[in-house]
Motif scaffolding. Structure first.
Motif, short mmCIF file in Angstrom:
data_model
loop_
_atom_site.label_atom_id
_atom_site.label_comp_id
_atom_site.label_asym_id
_atom_site.label_seq_id
_atom_site.Cartn_x
_atom_site.Cartn_y
_atom_site.Cartn_z
N GLU A 153 2.74 9.21 -6.53
CA GLU A 153 3.06 10.57 -6.27
C GLU A 153 4.19 10.99 -7.06
N ALA A 154 5.11 9.70 -7.22
CA ALA A 154 6.10 9.93 -8.24
C ALA A 154 5.73 10.17 -9.50
N GLU A 155 4.93 9.49 -10.03
CA GLU A 155 4.37 9.59 -11.39
C GLU A 155 3.74 10.79 -11.67
N ALA A 156 2.97 11.35 -10.68
CA ALA A 156 2.59 12.65 -10.92
C ALA A 156 3.60 13.85 -10.94
N CYS A 205 0.72 -1.34 -0.02
CA CYS A 205 -0.05 0.09 0.15
C CYS A 205 0.89 1.28 -0.04
N VAL A 206 1.91 1.41 0.76
CA VAL A 206 2.66 2.19 0.88
C VAL A 206 3.41 2.60 -0.41
N SER A 207 4.06 1.73 -1.22
CA SER A 207 4.79 1.91 -2.04
C SER A 207 4.08 2.33 -3.49
N SER A 208 2.72 1.90 -3.51
CA SER A 208 1.78 2.16 -4.58
C SER A 208 1.47 3.64 -4.44
N LYS A 209 1.19 4.12 -3.32
CA LYS A 209 1.26 5.85 -3.14
C LYS A 209 2.30 6.61 -3.44
N LYS A 210 3.42 6.15 -3.16
CA LYS A 210 4.59 6.82 -3.46
C LYS A 210 4.73 6.78 -4.98
#
Length: 292
Positions: free
Chosen positions: A27-30, A19-24
């Motif tokens: 965010e990185a992708e954005a 869950c934490v990696s997907s959020k980052k």
């Protein structure tokens, strides 16, 4: 039960980590998308700057070409000016040697121009006086037939032609009573012009004159008729004799052909010629009067 709980406890860190990696990642992708957009924008501005720079370089090159062309023209003008100055220097040497001669030539041109203007002014004045004289004469003899007395200006000279039938009987040089009336009208005008001199001319037709004790031919007849007129103008009307001259033209200056009776009658005449006042022109020809 303990096994199941153990499995759950073992999977919990994995789920939390996922869950934490997907959020980052999102965010990185954005962030990447944002940076990529900024990069694209910067690339566009860079291209605009490069385009503007190229345009500026082109303008500079164009202006440089115009400046070079102007400099070339300036160089040519300098060369022409130098050549002109050289010519002026050469001319200055000539004008220095001939300055007095050129000055005299210019003064002479100015004097001749003034002399011509004086002549033109005098001629205009003379023409005006002649026209006034003609009008006065025509007014004085206005009741006479134009065929019997003709007053005109020809080439600046006033002529008064009087038919012989008004003055003389055929073949005679004695004036008639009517002649004295006509001459009296003319004399009145001439007396009012004290500066005028004139000549009286006698003219005949070509019919040979029968000589007698007084006259030999048409020469004699023409002269005697002229002197008869002059005597009357002097003795009866008081015109000073110094203002008059008498001359005979005989048959040799006809105004028309002698082939008809009318032509012969026109040629038999007495002419009064108002003499030009040449002294005024001679004064202009004098060194001081003419400014030569």
């Amino acid at each position: 039960m303990r096994i199941k709980n153990g499995i759950m406890l073992g999977l919990l860190p994995v789920v939390l980590f996922s869950c934490v990696s997907s959020k980052k990642f999102k965010e990185a992708e954005a962030k990447y998308t944002q940076l990529n957009g900024a990069y694209a924008e910067m690339q566009g501005k860079l291209r605009d700057c490069e385009s503007n720079l190229n345009n500026a370089n082109n303008d500079i090159s164009k202006k440089k070409g115009e400046i070079d062309a102007l400099n070339t023209q300036i160089d040519l003008l300098k060369q022409n000016n130098n050549a002109a100055l050289k010519q002026l220097q050469d001319l200055s040497v000539i004008s220095g040697a001939q300055a007095e001669s050129i000055k005299k030539s210019l003064d002479n041109i100015g004097a001749k121009d003034m002399y011509i203007k004086d002549l033109q002014s005098e001629m205009a004045r003379k023409d005006s006086l002649n026209m006034a004289l003609v009008m006065n004469l025509k007014g004085a003899v206005g009741d006479l037939n134009d065929q019997d007395i003709n007053i005109k200006v020809d080439k600046g000279v006033v002529f008064i032609d009087i038919s012989d039938k008004l003055l003389f009987k055929s073949g005679s040089f004695d004036l008639t009573d009517q002649a004295k009336v006509v001459l009296g009208k003319v004399a009145k005008v001439l007396l009012n012009q004290p500066n005028i001199e004139f000549m009286v001319e006698g003219h005949t037709d070509n019919v040979p004159y029968k000589k007698n004790a007084y006259l030999l031919d048409n020469w004699d007849l023409s002269v005697k008729r002229a002197t008869s007129v002059v005597r009357v103008l002097q003795n009866d009307y008081g015109i000073p004799p110094a203002r008059m001259a008498a001359a005979g033209r005989s048959e040799y200056l006809p105004v028309t052909s002698n082939d008809t009776p009318e032509g012969k009658a026109a040629n038999r005449r007495t002419r009064i010629v108002i003499l030009p006042q040449l002294d005024q022109f001679f004064k202009l020809l004098e060194p001081n009067g003419g400014r030569q």
